[in-house]
Design a protein around this motif. Structure first.
Motif, mmCIF file in Angstrom:
data_model
loop_
_atom_site.group_PDB
_atom_site.id
_atom_site.type_symbol
_atom_site.label_atom_id
_atom_site.label_comp_id
_atom_site.label_asym_id
_atom_site.label_seq_id
_atom_site.Cartn_x
_atom_site.Cartn_y
_atom_site.Cartn_z
ATOM 1 N N LYS A 134 11.769 -46.462 72.326
ATOM 2 C CA LYS A 134 11.085 -45.870 71.176
ATOM 3 C C LYS A 134 9.602 -46.221 71.227
ATOM 4 O O LYS A 134 9.240 -47.347 71.568
ATOM 5 N N GLY A 137 8.369 -49.316 69.707
ATOM 6 C CA GLY A 137 8.847 -50.566 70.270
ATOM 7 C C GLY A 137 8.313 -50.872 71.658
ATOM 8 O O GLY A 137 8.651 -51.908 72.244
ATOM 9 N N LYS A 212 16.363 -59.006 71.641
ATOM 10 C CA LYS A 212 15.420 -58.626 70.580
ATOM 11 C C LYS A 212 14.936 -57.190 70.702
ATOM 12 O O LYS A 212 14.603 -56.548 69.711
ATOM 13 N N LEU A 214 16.646 -54.659 72.349
ATOM 14 C CA LEU A 214 17.703 -53.694 72.631
ATOM 15 C C LEU A 214 17.700 -52.519 71.671
ATOM 16 O O LEU A 214 18.011 -51.390 72.046
ATOM 17 N N LYS A 215 17.317 -52.768 70.409
ATOM 18 C CA LYS A 215 17.309 -51.697 69.422
ATOM 19 C C LYS A 215 16.241 -50.655 69.718
ATOM 20 O O LYS A 215 16.305 -49.526 69.220
ATOM 21 N N SER A 216 15.258 -51.013 70.532
ATOM 22 C CA SER A 216 14.195 -50.073 70.880
ATOM 23 C C SER A 216 14.562 -49.199 72.078
ATOM 24 O O SER A 216 13.909 -48.186 72.326
ATOM 25 N N VAL A 218 16.476 -46.460 73.993
ATOM 26 C CA VAL A 218 17.230 -45.269 73.600
ATOM 27 C C VAL A 218 18.000 -44.652 74.769
ATOM 28 O O VAL A 218 18.908 -43.851 74.565
#
Length: 235
Positions: A134, A137, A212, A214-216, A218
């Motif tokens: 993202k 991020g 930290k 990983l959520k960024s 996609v």
């Protein structure tokens, strides 16, 4: 001697290929080893080349890496002239292979084992990872990858080098059963021995603090290859 320095090799030509049923394995290897790859190394800005074969059961089966002076030369005038003036066999097989994906990348980070020598390269094994992140991020992703993730990867037995790239362009001809993921970011980890995925060091690198970011992430591409052949520039 060691591979070209980061200053010399600012780019990478990344070529995935699946010969398919219309090209025999014997002709494919003879063409690639004795004609196709050596011809590209007559271009001064193509610094070296190595061809790898998949060991993960995925396709495309073959990957060739060319260190190049910068990403633009991958499809520059000299390359285009070489391609246009190629042999009839070269043109025929390029048109006949089942799948071909040529990508050009620009180098953004390089970390090499300080005790590595020229005999260590090209490496026997490579772990190839592509990632899309993202936009919001990306800054944290790049910082953590360079400053924390790669230093943890470097603790894995047999690690030689990690190189990071950003995609400049990608061209695909043909198709295979599974879609090939082409991501913005690419990292190639070089190893002198297999089994790197099963080490405690790899498991640690895949957890904190990497978790930290990983959520960024996609989209992800992960491949494993072993060295098939090294190509050297003509004397």
């Amino acid at each position: 001697m060691l591979p070209p320095s980061e200053a010399e090799a600012q780019g990478l030509s990344f070529v995935l290929l699946e010969p398919g049923s219309n090209v025999s394995e014997a002709e494919y290897h003879d063409w690639y080893d004795n004609e196709h790859a050596p011809a590209r190394l007559t271009i001064p800005t193509f610094l070296n080349a190595a061809r790898f074969k998949a060991v993960d059961g995925q396709k495309p089966t073959y990957l060739t890496l060319y260190d190049i002076s910068e990403s633009s030369v991958a499809d520059g005038p000299e390359y285009q002239a070489l391609k246009d003036n190629g042999s009839e066999r070269d043109k025929r097989l390029l048109a006949t292979v089942q799948y071909l994906n040529r990508r050009a990348y620009s180098s953004i980070y390089n970390s090499t084992l300080t005790t590595a020598s020229g005999s260590d390269f090209p490496p026997k094994f490579i772990f190839v990872v592509g990632l899309d992140v993202k936009t919001e991020g990306e800054a944290d992703f790049n910082k953590l990858y360079n400053e924390e993730h790669i230093p943890m990867i470097s603790k894995i037995p047999g690690w030689l080098r990690s190189r990071r790239y950003i995609l400049s362009n990608s061209a695909i001809r043909g198709s295979i059963d599974a879609e090939v993921t082409v991501c913005k970011y690419l990292v190639i980890h070089d190893f002198s021995e297999s089994g790197y995925m099963d080490t405690s060091e790899m498991k640690a690198a895949a957890s904190t603090p990497w978790v930290k970011v990983l959520k960024s992430i996609v989209r992800r591409e992960a491949r494993h290859f072993t060295l098939l052949k090294e190509y050297k520039r003509p004397e």
